[in-house]
Scaffold this active site. Structure first.
Site, PDB file in Angstrom:
ATOM      1  N   ASP A  22       0.728  -1.598  -0.077  1.00  0.00           N
ATOM      2  CA  ASP A  22      -0.099  -0.022   0.279  1.00  0.00           C
ATOM      3  C   ASP A  22       0.819   0.872   0.329  1.00  0.00           C
ATOM      4  OD1 ASP A  22      -2.386   2.055   0.667  1.00  0.00           O
ATOM      5  OD2 ASP A  22      -2.124   1.639   2.314  1.00  0.00           O
ATOM      6  N   ASN A  24      -0.140   4.140   0.065  1.00  0.00           N
ATOM      7  CA  ASN A  24      -0.601   5.754   0.081  1.00  0.00           C
ATOM      8  C   ASN A  24      -1.128   5.770   1.669  1.00  0.00           C
ATOM      9  OD1 ASN A  24      -3.199   4.372   0.054  1.00  0.00           O
ATOM     10  ND2 ASN A  24      -3.848   5.562  -1.734  1.00  0.00           N
ATOM     11  N   ASP A  26      -3.828   3.697   2.590  1.00  0.00           N
ATOM     12  CA  ASP A  26      -5.719   3.716   2.805  1.00  0.00           C
ATOM     13  C   ASP A  26      -5.575   2.254   3.426  1.00  0.00           C
ATOM     14  OD1 ASP A  26      -5.429   2.916   0.496  1.00  0.00           O
ATOM     15  OD2 ASP A  26      -6.895   3.896  -0.619  1.00  0.00           O
ATOM     16  N   ASP A  30      -1.712  -1.163  -3.672  1.00  0.00           N
ATOM     17  CA  ASP A  30      -1.830  -0.556  -5.200  1.00  0.00           C
ATOM     18  C   ASP A  30      -1.142  -0.029  -5.662  1.00  0.00           C
ATOM     19  OD1 ASP A  30      -0.640   1.601  -3.459  1.00  0.00           O
ATOM     20  OD2 ASP A  30      -1.456   2.479  -2.715  1.00  0.00           O
ATOM     21  N   ASP A  99      -3.605  -9.425 -16.307  1.00  0.00           N
ATOM     22  CA  ASP A  99      -4.795 -10.569 -16.248  1.00  0.00           C
ATOM     23  C   ASP A  99      -6.210  -9.844 -16.767  1.00  0.00           C
ATOM     24  OD1 ASP A  99      -6.175 -12.814 -15.004  1.00  0.00           O
ATOM     25  OD2 ASP A  99      -5.390 -12.434 -13.230  1.00  0.00           O
ATOM     26  N   ASP A 207      -8.366 -15.144 -17.478  1.00  0.00           N
ATOM     27  CA  ASP A 207      -9.355 -16.170 -16.698  1.00  0.00           C
ATOM     28  C   ASP A 207     -10.467 -16.348 -17.692  1.00  0.00           C
ATOM     29  OD1 ASP A 207      -9.874 -15.714 -13.376  1.00  0.00           O
ATOM     30  OD2 ASP A 207     -11.845 -14.754 -14.121  1.00  0.00           O
ATOM     31  N   GLU A 271      -6.949 -19.595 -18.425  1.00  0.00           N
ATOM     32  CA  GLU A 271      -6.953 -20.056 -16.989  1.00  0.00           C
ATOM     33  C   GLU A 271      -7.805 -20.911 -17.688  1.00  0.00           C
ATOM     34  OE1 GLU A 271      -8.445 -18.556 -12.400  1.00  0.00           O
ATOM     35  OE2 GLU A 271      -9.321 -18.231 -13.934  1.00  0.00           O
ATOM     36  N   HIS A 344      -3.729 -16.573  -6.563  1.00  0.00           N
ATOM     37  CA  HIS A 344      -4.861 -15.461  -6.030  1.00  0.00           C
ATOM     38  C   HIS A 344      -6.168 -15.921  -5.103  1.00  0.00           C
ATOM     39  CE1 HIS A 344      -6.029 -15.169  -9.337  1.00  0.00           C
ATOM     40  NE2 HIS A 344      -6.959 -14.848  -8.958  1.00  0.00           N
ATOM     41  N   ASP A 345      -6.638 -17.410  -6.440  1.00  0.00           N
ATOM     42  CA  ASP A 345      -7.805 -17.629  -5.731  1.00  0.00           C
ATOM     43  C   ASP A 345      -6.726 -19.235  -4.728  1.00  0.00           C
ATOM     44  OD1 ASP A 345      -9.665 -16.941  -7.111  1.00  0.00           O
ATOM     45  OD2 ASP A 345      -9.519 -17.488  -8.803  1.00  0.00           O
TER      46      ASP A 345
END
Length: 579
Positions: A22, A24, A26, A30, A99, A207, A271, A344-345
């Site tokens: 991150d 910034n 928040d 990013d 992606d 994807d 994928e 990520h899955d």
């Protein structure tokens, strides 16, 4: 392969932007955060960065529901930030792969907003619309045009009161499926892809791309799937996966997009849930010009009980070995493998396939890495895998952010299931396991953010982090660097033939890689006990009696410790030997 492709000795690193770094404060990762940490990625020695979606999105599925393919979502930064990441990757000798989700869009994409205005809108058939089932009232249970079950639970059809029809969504109701039967849809997608290539990206990981062709009947309708007795919802997968025009569409994409950029080193990754070896051979056969490699799901789909993904059982080690070995053999002469343990899955491999106890975490993480990176294909490293990050013990469903997990839990509650059992399954294989913040330091929130992270950092970040491993020659991180360097330096690793050995041994993985007269023997003990290596052919035992140790995961000061291989291996020991 008829000729060696540049990606045959490459390694890909996946960044999930929301959880990487991150910039910034928040609490959400990013593009500026990515830019600040690309030197870490380059230090691994990888060749390609795969960037999960940063397009504009309402984030119903964390960016896999795209509302604008052309611009960056403000959550992740600006278009200029992305240009800076692309440029910095290229400065570091890294290619950048985007992606891309073109099976569906967000329901906030302008194409869908136009499509739902009414049955006469010019973009109506850019998506799949259908009236209620004959004899039924729209919006009522059982009126859906087909009985297909969504990947995210419930029906794949959502009633649109304003236009009096249903629209198809294989995933979330906010992810309507594009109608690839319409050539205008394909034209728009190809034009968008070309614009990204012109902007400097080096390819796409696409994807669920094998879902874009549906099995349409001659009258334009879609068929019902098989359902259990007494149940309405059934299995639509036979009519959505690897459909009748999928090869036509992917070849057309190649010709309209990638063939138009001669001289560039590009990469296309598909994928493909449910893809078989036979289909993968077709998809990745260079002569057919479709995609360079596929992501298949067979090995990560193991360990499931009769009630689906979150009904978890122990993964049978022989089934796991058999799956990966069959894919090695099946794509030996045609096509190419994508090699991965997680993304990520998927949950963290050291927790799912290894032993994440303090005693064996490092050894099992590096043993699994050795098994994967010494196979034939292109290895993928998912952020945090290179330091042996673990699954996170979510206390309640309120800790989960993932739509798939939350829907499955709600579905269990609504249908009289056991929510406690589902929660156990979510802890084991839920997607949030891979999405907790990257563990950079032992400081607050693992150095991921100066704010409040969107998901809490793993509780072990004080010990498992990049800073702690960066200069440690015996760390998981150091072993990944050695594995990646070996693939670059040794053509036998990248291109050699694969031969499985001792296939019925549940603890020892054994195989050879041969290129010409050169051969490597790979042995890995996937257990917490000392094991005697048995079942190797006598000629192999004789050939490696005085073998040289090329790489091992049991190191001291970065130097592999001597081993008595090929006869005996210590707990989670992995060795690469050359005769």
């Amino acid at each position: 392969m008829s000729e060696q492709k540049w990606w045959s000795n490459a390694v890909v690193y996946q960044i999930y932007p929301r959880s990487f770094a991150d910039g910034n404060g928040d609490g959400v990762g990013d593009l500026p955060g990515i830019l600040a940490h690309l030197d870490h990625v380059a230090s691994l020695g990888v060749d390609v960065v795969w960037l999960s979606p940063v397009y504009r999105s309402p984030m119903d599925d964390n960016g896999y529901d795209i509302s604008d393919y052309e611009h960056v979502d403000p959550l992740f930064g600006t278009d200029a930030d992305l240009d800076a990441v692309i440029a910095r990757c290229h400065e570091l000798g890294l290619k950048l792969v985007m992606d891309l989700v073109v099976n569906h869009t967000s329901d906030e994409h302008e194409w869908f907003e136009q499509s739902r205005r009414g049955v006469d809108d010019p973009k109506r058939d850019w998506y799949w619309w259908a009236p209620p089932r004959a004899g039924h009232v729209g919006g009522q249970p059982g009126a859906e045009p087909t009985n297909w079950t969504s990947f995210f639970s419930g029906s794949t059809w959502e009633w649109d009161e304003a236009s009096g029809e249903y629209y198809l969504h294989l995933f979330s109701r906010r992810q309507p499926d594009l109608n690839w039967e319409n050539p205008q849809v394909r034209d728009a997608v190809y034009a968008m892809m070309n614009r990204w290539l012109d902007r400097g990206v080096d390819g796409f990981r696409m994807d669920v791309v094998n879902l874009i062709s549906k099995a349409v009947r001659p009258d334009g309708t879609l068929p019902d799937g098989d359902a259990a007795p007494g149940e309405f919802l059934g299995d639509g997968m036979p009519f959505t996966m690897n459909g009748p025009r999928i090869h036509e569409f992917l070849h057309e994409m190649h010709e309209r997009v990638f063939a138009g950029h001669p001289g560039r080193e590009l990469i296309t990754v598909g994928e493909m849930p449910g893809v078989t070896i036979d289909e993968a051979r077709k998809f990745t056969d260079p002569a057919r010009a479709e995609v360079d490699m596929v992501f298949q799901f067979e090995h990560v789909g193991l360990g499931r009980g009769p009630n689906g993904k979150f009904d978890t059982v122990d993964v049978d080690p022989l089934e796991l070995k058999d799956s990966l070995f069959r894919w090695q053999e099946g794509l030996a002469d045609v096509g190419w493998n994508s090699l991965y343990w997680c993304n990520h899955d998927q949950p963290r491999p050291v927790s799912r396939f290894g032993d994440d106890s303090d005693e064996h975490r490092v050894a099992s993480a590096t043993a699994l890495a050795t098994i994967l990176h010494l196979q034939r294909g292109t290895p993928y490293v998912y952020q945090g895998e290179e330091i042996g990050m673990r699954n996170v013990p979510f206390a309640t469903i309120d800790d989960a952010q993932d739509i798939e997990s939350r829907n499955a839990y709600a579905d269990a509650l609504a249908n009289g299931g056991d929510p406690g059992a589902v929660l156990e399954g979510i802890r084991a294989v839920g997607r949030d396991n891979a999405r907790t913040p990257m563990q950079w330091t032992s400081g607050a929130h693992a150095g991921f953010t100066t704010g409040t992270p969107w998901l809490p950092a793993g509780p072990d970040h004080d010990r498992v982090n990049v800073a702690a491993q960066d200069d440690d020659p015996d760390s998981v991180l150091a072993h990944y660097r050695r594995l990646i360097a070996l693939r670059h330096e040794d053509d036998t690793v990248a291109l050699g033939d694969f031969t499985a050995l001792a296939p019925r041994d549940p603890r020892v993985w054994a195989f050879t890689r041969r290129r010409g007269d050169d051969e490597l023997l790979v042995l890995a003990n996937c257990s917490g006990d000392d094991v005697e290596v048995e079942g190797l052919p006598e000629e192999v035992v004789a050939a490696y009696a005085d073998a040289r140790l090329v790489l091992g995961n049991r190191t001291r000061g970065g130097r592999p410790e001597p081993t008595a291989a090929p006869r005996r291996l210590r707990p989670w020991e992995a060795v690469v030997l050359r005769a």
